[in-house]
Design a protein around this motif. Sequence first.
Motif, PDB file in Angstrom:
ATOM      1  N   GLU A 128       0.923  -1.242  -0.022  1.00  0.00           N
ATOM      2  CA  GLU A 128       0.180   0.100  -0.029  1.00  0.00           C
ATOM      3  C   GLU A 128       0.802   1.220   0.179  1.00  0.00           C
ATOM      4  O   GLU A 128       0.454   2.220  -0.626  1.00  0.00           O
ATOM      5  CB  GLU A 128      -0.771  -0.170   1.243  1.00  0.00           C
ATOM      6  N   LEU A 164      -4.600 -10.613  -1.280  1.00  0.00           N
ATOM      7  CA  LEU A 164      -5.106  -9.710  -0.236  1.00  0.00           C
ATOM      8  C   LEU A 164      -3.989  -9.541   0.840  1.00  0.00           C
ATOM      9  O   LEU A 164      -3.482 -10.342   1.491  1.00  0.00           O
ATOM     10  CB  LEU A 164      -6.151 -10.835   0.683  1.00  0.00           C
ATOM     11  N   LEU A 165      -3.583  -8.271   1.191  1.00  0.00           N
ATOM     12  CA  LEU A 165      -2.619  -7.789   2.051  1.00  0.00           C
ATOM     13  C   LEU A 165      -3.117  -7.303   3.073  1.00  0.00           C
ATOM     14  O   LEU A 165      -3.699  -6.418   3.355  1.00  0.00           O
ATOM     15  CB  LEU A 165      -1.587  -6.914   1.202  1.00  0.00           C
ATOM     16  N   CYS A 166      -2.464  -7.941   4.200  1.00  0.00           N
ATOM     17  CA  CYS A 166      -3.009  -7.488   5.633  1.00  0.00           C
ATOM     18  C   CYS A 166      -1.848  -6.007   5.887  1.00  0.00           C
ATOM     19  O   CYS A 166      -0.708  -6.158   5.977  1.00  0.00           O
ATOM     20  CB  CYS A 166      -2.823  -8.451   6.528  1.00  0.00           C
ATOM     21  N   VAL A 167      -2.730  -4.981   6.295  1.00  0.00           N
ATOM     22  CA  VAL A 167      -1.991  -3.647   6.302  1.00  0.00           C
ATOM     23  C   VAL A 167      -1.407  -3.636   7.749  1.00  0.00           C
ATOM     24  O   VAL A 167      -0.524  -2.709   8.324  1.00  0.00           O
ATOM     25  CB  VAL A 167      -2.826  -2.661   6.037  1.00  0.00           C
ATOM     26  N   GLU A 193      -4.429  -4.908  -6.284  1.00  0.00           N
ATOM     27  CA  GLU A 193      -4.150  -5.460  -5.057  1.00  0.00           C
ATOM     28  C   GLU A 193      -5.165  -5.094  -4.219  1.00  0.00           C
ATOM     29  O   GLU A 193      -5.887  -3.883  -4.177  1.00  0.00           O
ATOM     30  CB  GLU A 193      -2.638  -4.576  -4.670  1.00  0.00           C
ATOM     31  N   VAL A 194      -5.344  -5.805  -2.990  1.00  0.00           N
ATOM     32  CA  VAL A 194      -6.672  -5.812  -2.109  1.00  0.00           C
ATOM     33  C   VAL A 194      -5.922  -5.404  -0.650  1.00  0.00           C
ATOM     34  O   VAL A 194      -4.975  -6.189  -0.325  1.00  0.00           O
ATOM     35  CB  VAL A 194      -7.476  -6.705  -2.206  1.00  0.00           C
ATOM     36  N   TYR A 195      -6.171  -4.238  -0.028  1.00  0.00           N
ATOM     37  CA  TYR A 195      -5.738  -4.237   1.264  1.00  0.00           C
ATOM     38  C   TYR A 195      -6.650  -4.150   2.315  1.00  0.00           C
ATOM     39  O   TYR A 195      -7.859  -3.849   2.258  1.00  0.00           O
ATOM     40  CB  TYR A 195      -4.875  -2.778   1.259  1.00  0.00           C
ATOM     41  N   GLY A 196      -6.410  -4.599   3.430  1.00  0.00           N
ATOM     42  CA  GLY A 196      -7.207  -4.751   4.732  1.00  0.00           C
ATOM     43  C   GLY A 196      -6.453  -5.417   5.899  1.00  0.00           C
ATOM     44  O   GLY A 196      -5.229  -5.027   5.948  1.00  0.00           O
ATOM     45  N   ARG A 197      -7.453  -6.148   6.545  1.00  0.00           N
ATOM     46  CA  ARG A 197      -6.771  -6.871   7.773  1.00  0.00           C
ATOM     47  C   ARG A 197      -7.347  -8.356   7.632  1.00  0.00           C
ATOM     48  O   ARG A 197      -8.396  -8.651   7.441  1.00  0.00           O
ATOM     49  CB  ARG A 197      -7.480  -6.213   9.035  1.00  0.00           C
ATOM     50  N   CYS A 198      -6.243  -8.987   7.740  1.00  0.00           N
ATOM     51  CA  CYS A 198      -6.402 -10.465   7.719  1.00  0.00           C
ATOM     52  C   CYS A 198      -7.346 -10.918   9.074  1.00  0.00           C
ATOM     53  O   CYS A 198      -7.422 -10.335   9.842  1.00  0.00           O
ATOM     54  CB  CYS A 198      -4.874 -11.247   7.626  1.00  0.00           C
ATOM     55  N   LYS A 199      -7.831 -12.347   8.916  1.00  0.00           N
ATOM     56  CA  LYS A 199      -8.444 -12.820   9.842  1.00  0.00           C
ATOM     57  C   LYS A 199      -8.021 -12.829  11.289  1.00  0.00           C
ATOM     58  O   LYS A 199      -8.804 -12.265  12.213  1.00  0.00           O
ATOM     59  CB  LYS A 199      -8.900 -14.167   9.556  1.00  0.00           C
ATOM     60  N   SER A 242      -8.012  -9.029  12.862  1.00  0.00           N
ATOM     61  CA  SER A 242      -9.159  -8.827  13.114  1.00  0.00           C
ATOM     62  C   SER A 242      -9.657  -9.256  14.527  1.00  0.00           C
ATOM     63  O   SER A 242     -10.036  -8.561  15.222  1.00  0.00           O
ATOM     64  CB  SER A 242     -10.133  -9.248  12.100  1.00  0.00           C
TER      65      SER A 242
END
Lengths: 147, 147
Positions: free
Chosen positions: B77, B94-97, B131-137, B140
Amino acid sequence: MPTRVNALAEQLLETLEEQGYRSTSPRRAVAQAIANQDKHFTAEDLREQLPSLGRATIFRSLKLLVETGVVCRVLLEDGDLHYQLSHRGHHHHLLCVECGASQDLLGCDIEAVLKQTSASHGFELSGHWLEVYGRCKSCSSGELAAV
Amino acid sequence: MPTRVNALAEQLLETLEEQGYRSTSPRRAVAQAIANQDKHFTAEDLREQLPSLGRATIFRSLKLLVETGVVCRVLLEDGDLHYQLSHRGHHHHLLCVECGASQDLLGCDIEAVLKQTSASHGFELSGHWLEVYGRCKSCSSGELAAV
DNA sequence: GGCTTATTGATACTAGGTATCTATACGCTA
DNA sequence: TAGCGTATAGATACCTAGTATCAATAAGCC
Ligand SMILES: [Mn+2]
Ligand SMILES: [Mn+2]
Ligand SMILES: [Zn+2]
Ligand SMILES: [Zn+2]
């Protein structure tokens, strides 16, 4: 003498002033140069067009404009990173791999499907980066004409 | 002495051999180092782990592996470009920020909606980068636990 | 084991960008 | 509109990520 700028360049400068940044002669020159580009460009392009400005100044101005959202970064298919005037807010680009034209894609209709896909992986979506590659209208029709 | 490699590294080397590239000692070392990474990495990471190899050799090996598709580039990101072991073929991440974890997204369900959006702009779609950014399981749920 | 050729590693070079520092020029205020 | 404090400019050095060059070496095939 102060650099004369057109309306588009003026907008860029105003955005900076709103953020508390001064309207300086180098920034006017950079704003005008950006307003003059007809497609995405590199920092090096600007430097060639503004040989009297310091290199760092060009990078600094670009950075500010990207941070305030009036200029955005574009990732070309070959991995090169370019800049271009931007609609503010979240959007994507349709990049023609033939002529290099770039068209902004304002509605982001992949958010919904991404959210669902992410959720199914236990992933909490917060953002994404998307670039779309292909051939623009005129390049596609050009090929038809050439056949 | 020849570098011992595990099964995963062996796969990388075999891919190169299939393409006619020789299985050399430096390439075995790079393949093993990549197999040892538990997340995306930079060329510099590899270099620190393989101080006896020439820097150019590491870049060259990485390039070959990317070209053959067993390693892919990941755009973080913040704009940093990293590498990681890859599923072959088209996919996204899916990239965990928060923790930096990266999960491959194999089914590409945005192709259909992109095709339609592009067409409505007279644009002939040929590819895309997402690319998709967010928080992994685990990140979270970790927050929930911490509250 | 010897031959041919791909590959290596040292080195120099490039692109794109940032850190540091002194001199200057904005722009506010009196 | 002169004076002042601070943001900014430009010079310079530095950095990261990668590529070009080239002589020395090592794969791998016979
Ligand atoms: Mn844009
Ligand atoms: Mn991947
Ligand atoms: Zn085009
Ligand atoms: Zn995480």
